[in-house]
Design an enzyme around this catalytic site. Structure first.
Site, short mmCIF file in Angstrom:
data_model
loop_
_atom_site.label_atom_id
_atom_site.label_comp_id
_atom_site.label_asym_id
_atom_site.label_seq_id
_atom_site.Cartn_x
_atom_site.Cartn_y
_atom_site.Cartn_z
CG HIS A 87 64.00 120.47 -16.78
ND1 HIS A 87 63.79 121.79 -17.02
CD2 HIS A 87 65.34 120.75 -17.06
CE1 HIS A 87 64.77 122.73 -17.62
NE2 HIS A 87 65.72 122.10 -17.06
CG ASP A 109 68.70 122.75 -18.49
OD1 ASP A 109 68.58 122.03 -17.34
OD2 ASP A 109 67.89 123.54 -18.97
#
Length: 196
Positions: free
Chosen positions: A62, A170
């Site tokens: 991230h 993700d």
């Protein structure tokens, strides 16, 4: 407290001096002056975050784009993780390379992840409590990511794919090369001061 620049010098490993006896232990978990002396610039953390995750949970990779780019100072309160910072600064001599550290409640090590890097971790213990400081809050419209299993990154997460649990978000993140080719504005520029 020992602060050591890693193979990618902007990433810093912090090893606190732990003072312990039969009663327990004490250590300084954060020293703004020492961190800034090592970095050569100010960092103003504004928020502390904490997560609990089970073995095999992988969170990442991230990052947030300017003007909400984040530095992170990460550590593990209990359990053990592999923590990873990936250089995503276009033009950097270490673009696409990563730094990896084993962080645990036992070793009490911390990793400083600067702006311009994607960050992620995987839990190796049965559970882990992961805590981190950030210098910008969460801004969903500036939230980005890189696929954790991008072969070009060469990250050894130390668990088989069958053991890895990640969010749907993700799992759908693009590879770094895809971002570089199709959306270079969603990456950072090497040499630009994102702390100014």
């Amino acid at each position: 407290m020992k602060l050591t620049r890693q193979a990618i010098k902007d990433v810093i490993l912090i090893e606190p001096a732990v003072h312990g006896d039969e009663r327990g232990y004490f250590f300084e978990s954060f020293r703004k002056d020492k961190l800034e002396d090592t970095l050569g610039h100010e960092v103003s953390f504004t928020q502390d975050n904490e997560s609990l995750s089970s073995r095999g949970v992988l969170r990442g990779l991230h990052y947030q784009l300017p003007p909400y780019a984040q530095s992170k100072l990460v550590r593990v309160i209990s359990g053990e993780v592999i923590d990873v910072a990936v250089d995503i600064r276009l033009g950097s001599p270490t673009f696409g390379q990563h730094v990896k550290a084993r962080l645990s409640g036992e070793n009490k090590h911390q990793l400083f992840v600067p702006r311009g890097f994607a960050h992620g971790f995987i839990v190796l213990s049965e559970q882990a409590i992961f805590a981190y400081k950030v210098d910008n809050g969460y801004a969903p419209e500036h939230d980005c990511g890189i696929h954790f299993n991008d072969a070009a990154l060469g990250i050894d997460w130390q668990l088989d794919n069958a053991e890895i649990s990640t969010s749907g978000k993700d799992a759908e993140q693009p590879m770094l090369l895809t971002r570089q080719q199709t959306a270079p504005d969603t990456l950072f520029e090497y040499g630009k001061n994102y702390y100014a």
